[in-house]
Design a protein around this motif. Structure first.
Motif, PDB file in Angstrom:
ATOM      1  N   THR A  66       0.861  -1.188   0.000  1.00  0.00           N
ATOM      2  CA  THR A  66       0.000   0.000   0.000  1.00  0.00           C
ATOM      3  C   THR A  66       0.893   1.232   0.000  1.00  0.00           C
ATOM      4  O   THR A  66       1.750   1.382   0.868  1.00  0.00           O
ATOM      5  N   ARG A  94      -0.578  -3.007  -4.710  1.00  0.00           N
ATOM      6  CA  ARG A  94      -1.998  -3.269  -4.937  1.00  0.00           C
ATOM      7  C   ARG A  94      -2.875  -2.104  -4.518  1.00  0.00           C
ATOM      8  O   ARG A  94      -3.901  -1.822  -5.142  1.00  0.00           O
ATOM      9  N   ASN A  95      -2.494  -1.429  -3.430  1.00  0.00           N
ATOM     10  CA  ASN A  95      -3.341  -0.395  -2.839  1.00  0.00           C
ATOM     11  C   ASN A  95      -2.634   0.960  -2.906  1.00  0.00           C
ATOM     12  O   ASN A  95      -1.419   1.041  -2.712  1.00  0.00           O
ATOM     13  N   THR A 116      -7.889   0.081  -4.469  1.00  0.00           N
ATOM     14  CA  THR A 116      -7.314  -1.251  -4.630  1.00  0.00           C
ATOM     15  C   THR A 116      -7.513  -1.683  -6.075  1.00  0.00           C
ATOM     16  O   THR A 116      -8.645  -1.762  -6.555  1.00  0.00           O
ATOM     17  N   CYS A 163      -8.489  -3.807   0.865  1.00  0.00           N
ATOM     18  CA  CYS A 163      -7.122  -3.357   1.109  1.00  0.00           C
ATOM     19  C   CYS A 163      -6.374  -4.352   1.994  1.00  0.00           C
ATOM     20  O   CYS A 163      -5.210  -4.685   1.735  1.00  0.00           O
ATOM     21  N   GLY A 166      -5.635  -7.482  -0.017  1.00  0.00           N
ATOM     22  CA  GLY A 166      -4.589  -7.175  -0.987  1.00  0.00           C
ATOM     23  C   GLY A 166      -3.232  -7.056  -0.330  1.00  0.00           C
ATOM     24  O   GLY A 166      -2.218  -7.538  -0.859  1.00  0.00           O
ATOM     25  N   GLU A 167      -3.190  -6.437   0.838  1.00  0.00           N
ATOM     26  CA  GLU A 167      -1.938  -6.273   1.581  1.00  0.00           C
ATOM     27  C   GLU A 167      -1.378  -7.632   1.992  1.00  0.00           C
ATOM     28  O   GLU A 167      -0.151  -7.836   2.013  1.00  0.00           O
ATOM     29  N   ASP A 171      -4.698 -12.417  -3.333  1.00  0.00           N
ATOM     30  CA  ASP A 171      -5.220 -11.905  -4.597  1.00  0.00           C
ATOM     31  C   ASP A 171      -6.328 -12.767  -5.170  1.00  0.00           C
ATOM     32  O   ASP A 171      -7.133 -12.308  -5.974  1.00  0.00           O
ATOM     33  N   THR A 174      -9.512 -10.936  -3.781  1.00  0.00           N
ATOM     34  CA  THR A 174      -9.829  -9.553  -4.182  1.00  0.00           C
ATOM     35  C   THR A 174      -9.252  -9.171  -5.532  1.00  0.00           C
ATOM     36  O   THR A 174      -9.374  -8.029  -5.944  1.00  0.00           O
TER      37      THR A 174
END
Length: 255
Positions: A66, A94-95, A116, A163, A166-167, A171, A174
């Protein structure tokens, strides 16, 4: 200088000096000036490295995927993500935290948000993604002192499921949609400088405002509508749908 080589050399020097934002600007100018017979592919590759260094030098606190993209436009960010293959042995971003600047709203003319992006990104021009818009909890109303913007974005990044997944590299959960998580202003003072003094400390709970005691008792009999927040969220949503490949038949609100 009007020679693309000068701006390309300047971009390289600035990149080495870790002035990544200035390096991006220099490479952009070089590309604008590069003639058809110029070495455009080489400059584009150098510019992409500068863009990656600029983002990756600004991770959100305690995050690895992020990044702070407040100085980027959404158009530039999407273009970068389409072109960036990632680095070996390093998680791909990703974010992203960004700022939406409204040209229509009076008083509330800025709304920070966390974006995201899908993983992997499909580059086919006709591909469209669902959009999941997350509306965070009332905990943000306590963020009204200090660096409010940074604290708000950190709060939303830590709470927003898209988020968080993704963090953590999930994957498969999301990766197939775009996530959007705007930040609600904490109180009426942040919505409008013209708010009456008696109401400036009233908390804002997205599209309504009331005093803290009333909210704690779940009593909204004296609450008031906050049209500025409504309008800003709608404008942000329209902007994201204009720039990103969103399937407008699949927009979902969660929170």
């Amino acid at each position: 200088p009007s020679d693309f080589r000068c701006h390309s050399s300047l971009g390289f020097a600035l990149h080495v000096a870790a002035q990544f934002g200035a390096a991006r600007a220099a490479y952009r100018k070089a590309l604008d000036l590069t003639p058809p017979a110029g070495d455009r592919a080489k400059i584009e590759a150098m510019a992409l490295k500068a863009e990656a260094s600029d983002l990756e030098s600004r991770p959100l606190r305690d995050h690895q995927r992020t990044f702070n993209a407040a100085e980027w436009s959404l158009t530039d960010l999407w273009s970068f993500c389409l072109r960036y293959p990632g680095r070996p042995h390093r998680a791909k971003p990703r974010n992203f935290t960004l700022n939406f600047e409204s040209s229509r709203q009076q008083g509330l003319n800025r709304m920070p948000y966390v974006l995201t992006l899908p993983s992997p990104i499909v580059t086919e021009a006709q591909h469209r993604y669902p959009l999941v818009l997350y509306m965070h909890s009332a905990g943000s109303t306590d963020i009204c002192k200090g660096d409010v913007l940074s604290r708000q974005l950190l709060f939303v990044a830590q709470e927003n499921p898209a988020c968080v997944f993704g963090e953590r590299g999930l994957d498969s959960i999301t990766g197939g949609f775009i996530g959007l998580a705007p930040c609600c202003p904490p109180n009426m003072a942040a919505v409008s400088e013209a708010a009456p003094k008696a109401h400036r400390r009233h908390k804002v709970y997205w599209f309504k405002t009331c005093d803290t005691c009333s909210y704690s008792n779940w009593d909204f009999s004296a609450s008031a509508r906050v049209e500025q927040v409504e309008a800003c969220v709608v404008e942000l949503l329209a902007y994201v749908c204009e720039v990103l490949p969103i399937d407008q038949q699949r927009i979902y609100f969660v929170g």
